[in-house]
Design an enzyme around this catalytic site. Sequence first.
Site, short mmCIF file in Angstrom:
data_model
loop_
_atom_site.label_atom_id
_atom_site.label_comp_id
_atom_site.label_asym_id
_atom_site.label_seq_id
_atom_site.Cartn_x
_atom_site.Cartn_y
_atom_site.Cartn_z
N SER A 170 10.42 55.57 73.82
CA SER A 170 9.48 55.90 74.89
C SER A 170 8.17 55.16 74.66
O SER A 170 7.87 54.74 73.53
CB SER A 170 9.21 57.41 74.90
OG SER A 170 8.14 57.74 75.75
N TYR A 183 6.63 65.48 71.12
CA TYR A 183 7.48 64.48 71.77
C TYR A 183 7.05 63.07 71.37
O TYR A 183 7.89 62.20 71.10
CB TYR A 183 7.41 64.65 73.28
CG TYR A 183 8.34 63.75 74.04
CD1 TYR A 183 9.72 63.95 74.02
CD2 TYR A 183 7.84 62.68 74.80
CE1 TYR A 183 10.57 63.11 74.72
CE2 TYR A 183 8.69 61.85 75.51
CZ TYR A 183 10.06 62.07 75.47
OH TYR A 183 10.90 61.24 76.17
#
Length: 287
Positions: A170, A183
Site C-alpha cells: 500500500s 494498517y
Amino acid sequence: MRTYLPFKVDLSGKVAVVTGGSGVLCSVMAKSLAACGAAVAVLGRRLEAAQAVVDEIVAEGGKGLAVSVNVLDKAGLEAARETINRELGPCDILINGAGGNNPKGTTSKEYLFPEDLEAKAEGVATFFDLDPEGIRYVLDLNFLGALLPTQVFAADMANKPGTTVINVSSMNAFRPLTKIPAYSAAKAAVSNLTQWLAVHFSPVGIRVNAIAPGFFLTEQNRTLLTNPDGSLTPRSEKILGHTPMGRFGKPEELTGALLWLADEKSSAFVNGVVVPVDGGFAAYSGV
C-alpha cells in the site's frame, strides 16, 4: 462485460492462487490472470463470494476454483493447497491480496490535541485508546496473512521455472497515513517481507515483488472516503488534493502492473521491488 486487459500475456499452463480473491481489487486480479490463460484458485473466507468470482471466470471461458480459507489458519491453508493441487495443479503464481484494517486500531482524529488529554469527548479514540487486540488483528491479517500462504504454497514453487509471488502492499508503506497506525505499519511490514523473500528465494528461482495501490474505492474504505449520499468526505478531498491525477484509481488500472510482474518473459530480472500504482501520490510534495 468481459475482463479488461490493457495487454495480454500467455499464462497458459500456469496455476495462480489469489488470497482475498473475492475483494474489489483482487477479484479483478483473479479474472485478469484467468483471461490470460491461468487456472485460478480464488481464496476467501466466504465461499459464496469466492464462487461468484469463479463463476465470472468460467462464464468468460476460463478455469477457476473457489476455496474457503482463513489466511491465518495454516492447517486450513495446507488443506486448501491439497485441494488446489488435486483440482488445478501446483501453484506457479501466488497473489497475497488478503488484508484490511480494524476500527480498534484507528484513531478518531488525525492529531492529538491538548484538549483530548484534558477532557476527552465521548466516542473519541486517541492514540492512548488504541486496543492492542485490534492492532494485533491488523498486523496478523496483513503480515502473517502474506507470510503463511507463502510458506504453504511456495513449497511447490521452488526450483520450478517461472514462479512468482506478488504481494499487495500500500502507499501507507511509503508514508503512513494519519488515523491508521496499525494498517500503515502492517503494510510497511509487507513491503519489507517482499524484499526479504526476494533475496531468500533467489537461489530457488522464485521472484517476489509487490504492488502498492494508491487510493481505490473498496468496500473496506468506502465509509471513510464517501458520505452516505455518495459525496466525498473531507479525507477524500485531502487525498485527491495530494494525488496529481485528481481522482481515485479504478481496479482494472492495477492489471498492467500485475501482468507485467506475473509474466516471466516480461519481468524475469525484476525482483524485490514494490511498484506504486498511485496516480502520482508518492511523487507529490504538497506544493
